[in-house]
Design an enzyme around this catalytic site. Structure first.
Site, PDB file in Angstrom:
ATOM      1  N   GLU A   1      -4.883  -2.624  -1.914  1.00 31.82           N
ATOM      2  CA  GLU A   1      -4.874  -1.163  -1.973  1.00 31.82           C
ATOM      3  C   GLU A   1      -5.984  -0.538  -1.136  1.00 31.82           C
ATOM      4  O   GLU A   1      -5.878   0.617  -0.723  1.00 31.82           O
ATOM      5  CB  GLU A   1      -5.007  -0.715  -3.435  1.00 31.82           C
ATOM      6  CG  GLU A   1      -4.807   0.768  -3.662  1.00 31.82           C
ATOM      7  CD  GLU A   1      -4.845   1.130  -5.136  1.00 31.82           C
ATOM      8  OE1 GLU A   1      -4.990   2.338  -5.435  1.00 31.82           O
ATOM      9  OE2 GLU A   1      -4.736   0.223  -5.988  1.00 31.82           O
ATOM     10  N   SER A   2      -7.027  -1.273  -0.862  1.00 33.23           N
ATOM     11  CA  SER A   2      -8.132  -0.743  -0.062  1.00 33.23           C
ATOM     12  C   SER A   2      -7.776  -0.620   1.415  1.00 33.23           C
ATOM     13  O   SER A   2      -8.579  -0.115   2.203  1.00 33.23           O
ATOM     14  CB  SER A   2      -9.364  -1.637  -0.221  1.00 33.23           C
ATOM     15  OG  SER A   2      -9.040  -2.991   0.035  1.00 33.23           O
TER      16      SER A   2
END
Length: 254
Positions: free
Chosen positions: A52-53
């Site tokens: 998700e980063s």
């Protein structure tokens, strides 16, 4: 002889096997990372792990402790701004499997990761959606790993719907790209569905677990697949890879 598998090892191995033939996985920290890393070493050597980063194609030297851990960036295929990750990669339909966790799930694969109890006076407040809503709507399918399998977690009615599956979205006039939850892996077995219009059904049980055991631990009238199978227990080779190569420092194994 290899020691018997722990709960984390069992869930990780079974989830890893389900990633066979998949190309891209949107993985969270914890059990999803263990499963994706093991799959990359076994059934899915071409698997691209996305975080998700914004990290795509991660090749960390050791397990990350958070999605922003710097170890994810070194050697990664790409690091994208989050708007690009969600707007182009996820919403563009480029993720085969999204891994999600939840406190509650219902028979249609809707998830609650927000509150337990009444919204205004909850018994517990949870982390919330994060990117789960986007993953649910846009990944081709979603796998959920649940540490607890009891009627409070597998419930007829969610206390709060954080991430609606395709059935609920379609009822509200929204057409998601993906099939929603297709696999739920627990300590008792595997629940499965193909997509919208289907309830989760018991597809497999672990050795020593009966279909009646799973039904008793589920908060709705759980149907059983006609071809119910028994999950092969983790092999010595799979456990050795988990313990010695994937997580030798026991970041997530316990």
């Amino acid at each position: 002889m290899t020691a018997a598998a722990s709960s984390s090892e069992l869930l990780s191995v079974v989830a890893a096997r389900e990633l066979a033939a998949r190309r891209t996985v949107f993985a969270g920290i914890g059990l999803p990372t263990l499963a994706a890393s093991l799959a990359h070493l076994t059934v899915a050597p071409e698997l691209e792990i996305v975080y998700e980063s914004g990290v795509c194609g991660a090749h960390p030297s050791h397990l990350p402790e958070t999605i922003a851990d710097a170890v994810l960036i070194t050697g990664a295929e790409a690091v994208l701004p989050m708007p690009t990750l969600f707007g182009s990669v996820l919403q563009g339909g480029h993720i085969d499997v999204g891994f999600l966790g939840a406190a509650q799930i219902d028979k249609w694969g809707n998830l609650n990761s927000s509150v337990i109890g009444d919204w205004h006076h909850p018994k517990a407040r949870l982390p919330g959606s994060g990117g789960a809503n986007e993953v649910m709507a846009n990944a081709r399918e979603v796998f959920v790993v649940m540490r607890r399998h009891d009627p409070r977690s597998f419930t007829e009615r969610l206390d709060f719907c954080t991430s609606p599956g395709p059935d609920r979205a379609l009822a509200d006039g929204i057409r998601p790209l993906g099939a929603g939850v297709t696999r739920v892996i627990t300590e008792l077995g595997i629940l499965a569905r193909e997509g919208a219009g289907e309830e989760l059904r018991l597809a497999a049980v672990h050795p020593g677990v009966s279909a009646d055991d799973v039904r008793a631990a589920t908060g709705w009238e759980l149907e059983t697949a006609g071809d119910l199978t028994v999950v092969e227990p983790p092999t010595e080779a799979e456990l050795a890879l988990l313990r010695e190569d994937v997580d030798p420092e026991r970041v997530y194994l316990r």
